[in-house]
Motif scaffolding. Sequence first.
Motif, PDB file in Angstrom:
ATOM      1  N   GLN A 367       0.808  -1.218   0.000  1.00  0.00           N
ATOM      2  CA  GLN A 367       0.000   0.000   0.000  1.00  0.00           C
ATOM      3  C   GLN A 367       0.844   1.271   0.000  1.00  0.00           C
ATOM      4  N   MET A 368       2.148   1.138   0.098  1.00  0.00           N
ATOM      5  CA  MET A 368       3.008   2.317   0.154  1.00  0.00           C
ATOM      6  C   MET A 368       3.439   2.749  -1.240  1.00  0.00           C
ATOM      7  N   SER A 369       3.590   4.045  -1.415  1.00  0.00           N
ATOM      8  CA  SER A 369       4.006   4.605  -2.700  1.00  0.00           C
ATOM      9  C   SER A 369       5.517   4.795  -2.738  1.00  0.00           C
ATOM     10  N   TRP A 370       6.012   5.049  -3.921  1.00  0.00           N
ATOM     11  CA  TRP A 370       7.439   5.331  -4.100  1.00  0.00           C
ATOM     12  C   TRP A 370       7.881   6.506  -3.216  1.00  0.00           C
ATOM     13  N   SER A 371       7.080   7.574  -3.201  1.00  0.00           N
ATOM     14  CA  SER A 371       7.440   8.753  -2.415  1.00  0.00           C
ATOM     15  C   SER A 371       7.494   8.430  -0.931  1.00  0.00           C
ATOM     16  N   LYS A 378      15.632   6.871   3.597  1.00  0.00           N
ATOM     17  CA  LYS A 378      16.474   7.870   2.937  1.00  0.00           C
ATOM     18  C   LYS A 378      17.899   7.388   2.704  1.00  0.00           C
ATOM     19  N   SER A 379      18.320   6.350   3.419  1.00  0.00           N
ATOM     20  CA  SER A 379      19.693   5.856   3.241  1.00  0.00           C
ATOM     21  C   SER A 379      19.870   5.116   1.924  1.00  0.00           C
ATOM     22  N   PRO A 401       2.593  -3.297  -7.586  1.00  0.00           N
ATOM     23  CA  PRO A 401       1.818  -2.053  -7.476  1.00  0.00           C
ATOM     24  C   PRO A 401       2.375  -0.951  -8.354  1.00  0.00           C
ATOM     25  N   ILE A 402       1.506  -0.237  -9.008  1.00  0.00           N
ATOM     26  CA  ILE A 402       1.949   0.863  -9.860  1.00  0.00           C
ATOM     27  C   ILE A 402       2.563   1.983  -9.032  1.00  0.00           C
ATOM     28  N   GLY A 403       2.173   2.049  -7.740  1.00  0.00           N
ATOM     29  CA  GLY A 403       2.731   3.074  -6.867  1.00  0.00           C
ATOM     30  C   GLY A 403       4.199   2.867  -6.560  1.00  0.00           C
ATOM     31  N   TRP A 404       4.728   1.679  -6.860  1.00  0.00           N
ATOM     32  CA  TRP A 404       6.147   1.406  -6.631  1.00  0.00           C
ATOM     33  C   TRP A 404       7.039   1.974  -7.725  1.00  0.00           C
ATOM     34  N   LEU A 405       6.423   2.427  -8.821  1.00  0.00           N
ATOM     35  CA  LEU A 405       7.230   2.966  -9.915  1.00  0.00           C
ATOM     36  C   LEU A 405       7.888   4.266  -9.484  1.00  0.00           C
ATOM     37  N   PRO A 406       9.147   4.459  -9.858  1.00  0.00           N
ATOM     38  CA  PRO A 406       9.834   5.717  -9.507  1.00  0.00           C
ATOM     39  C   PRO A 406       9.140   6.921 -10.134  1.00  0.00           C
ATOM     40  N   LEU A 407       9.229   8.056  -9.462  1.00  0.00           N
ATOM     41  CA  LEU A 407       8.711   9.282 -10.044  1.00  0.00           C
ATOM     42  C   LEU A 407       9.484   9.606 -11.320  1.00  0.00           C
TER      43      LEU A 407
END
Length: 436
Positions: A367-371, A378-379, A401-407
């Motif tokens: 359920q988590m996004s790339w951002s 952050k490491s 998940p599509i939300g895993w795609l990098p911005l």
Amino acid sequence: LVLTGFDPSAVDPSSSNGISGGGVLSVSRKLELKRYLGKVCVALHGVVWQAAAVLDDHKAHLTLDADPLHLLNSMSHDLQELAAWMANVLEVLHALRRLLRNLGISTLSSAGAGQGGGGGGRGVESADASVDQELAEFAATLQEIVIYAFQQVLYPVTKLLYMVLPAVLDENPFEFMEQSAAHSRGSTSSGGSGHRFHAAGHSSVSDSALGRSFSGSDHSSPSDGDSSSASVYFSSPTRQRDSQHGDNTGKNARHALLKDSQVKHLTDILQTVMDSFSQSQLHPNITLQLLSNIFFFTNASLFNTLMDEGAGDRFYRWNKGIQIRTNLDILESWASQQGVTKEAIRHLQQLSAAADLLALPKQTLLQMSWSQLRAEHKSLTPAQLHRLLQHYQLAGSQRRPIGWLPLSSEMASAQDVDDVLVSFASHPPLRIPTGG
């Protein structure tokens, strides 16, 4: 040995013997000091190189099938000997720096030789400046000896660690915990009641990390075997009565069982190395820098293995993430006991962040996004995070998940394969302490 045959008062600025004015030596006295320091440097160079050669003789036995603890015991005396000489050279360096500082001679740059012109006075000044530069170079020579000793102490330790480090990724700590708990229950005569723990029975493991890891909706077991529940039955530490009644049977049995753990061997090696440094009276700052390099090596070696060989079901799954996180907790618990938590956290950043991500309950991670993941880990560089998400093990028909795609703004850096591994060349530089 190196201090015989020279009168220290001859170069003591607080003494009137040989001093022409406060804190000033004549050229002849400086030449005498130069000859003396030359002998000191040659003697220290020889003894350090000899100690390093003796330690290097153990290198032939550093093979993957050898017993690392036995090897460490066999080389600990020679390791301590070299560390002691490094401490001695550092003390001489500090003493020389103080002396040169009192004499107004800089050890940070050349003393401006070669500025002589005409006239006898100019010639004396030029000779004096030339000798000052040569005296300053002795400090540089001693510093090089310290650096060499540092490298030679560090090398065999990292070779030993290389034998046991894979256990942090491969070993299932819950097997040892289950054995310890079962043995403890069988050895406890009081028959006290137990409580269900989420694998928190090991005193060295961070309860908060484990609680976080098990807080999601995943119901698979953290052990490698199949199980219908993530909970393992342990006797509650708060109900253990061994120590309260002076009965150490259960405690000793648990320690005996944990001896088979390779992660335990890792902390045993680190403890022995720390003891050797302490007995050598090594400067505390140098000890911290040695440990920082050891933690850096641990992070780089294991994280690169995770990146290179972790794809699929070997590492990139929830139960393996829990195991790695727990093994890291054992290492970080040891660091906390030694007062080097700051160094461990700083130099284990990438490995710890990867373990934290893999230990997230799968439903939470999905359920988590790339951002969100970038903000919480952050490491990790975009390329490292992308590698973990790209190869994370999902169910056969489950789509990533599509939300895993990098911005879009980070897509190029996420696909940069040269930014995946940690470079061993980026190890912490040795900084010579300025005072004793």
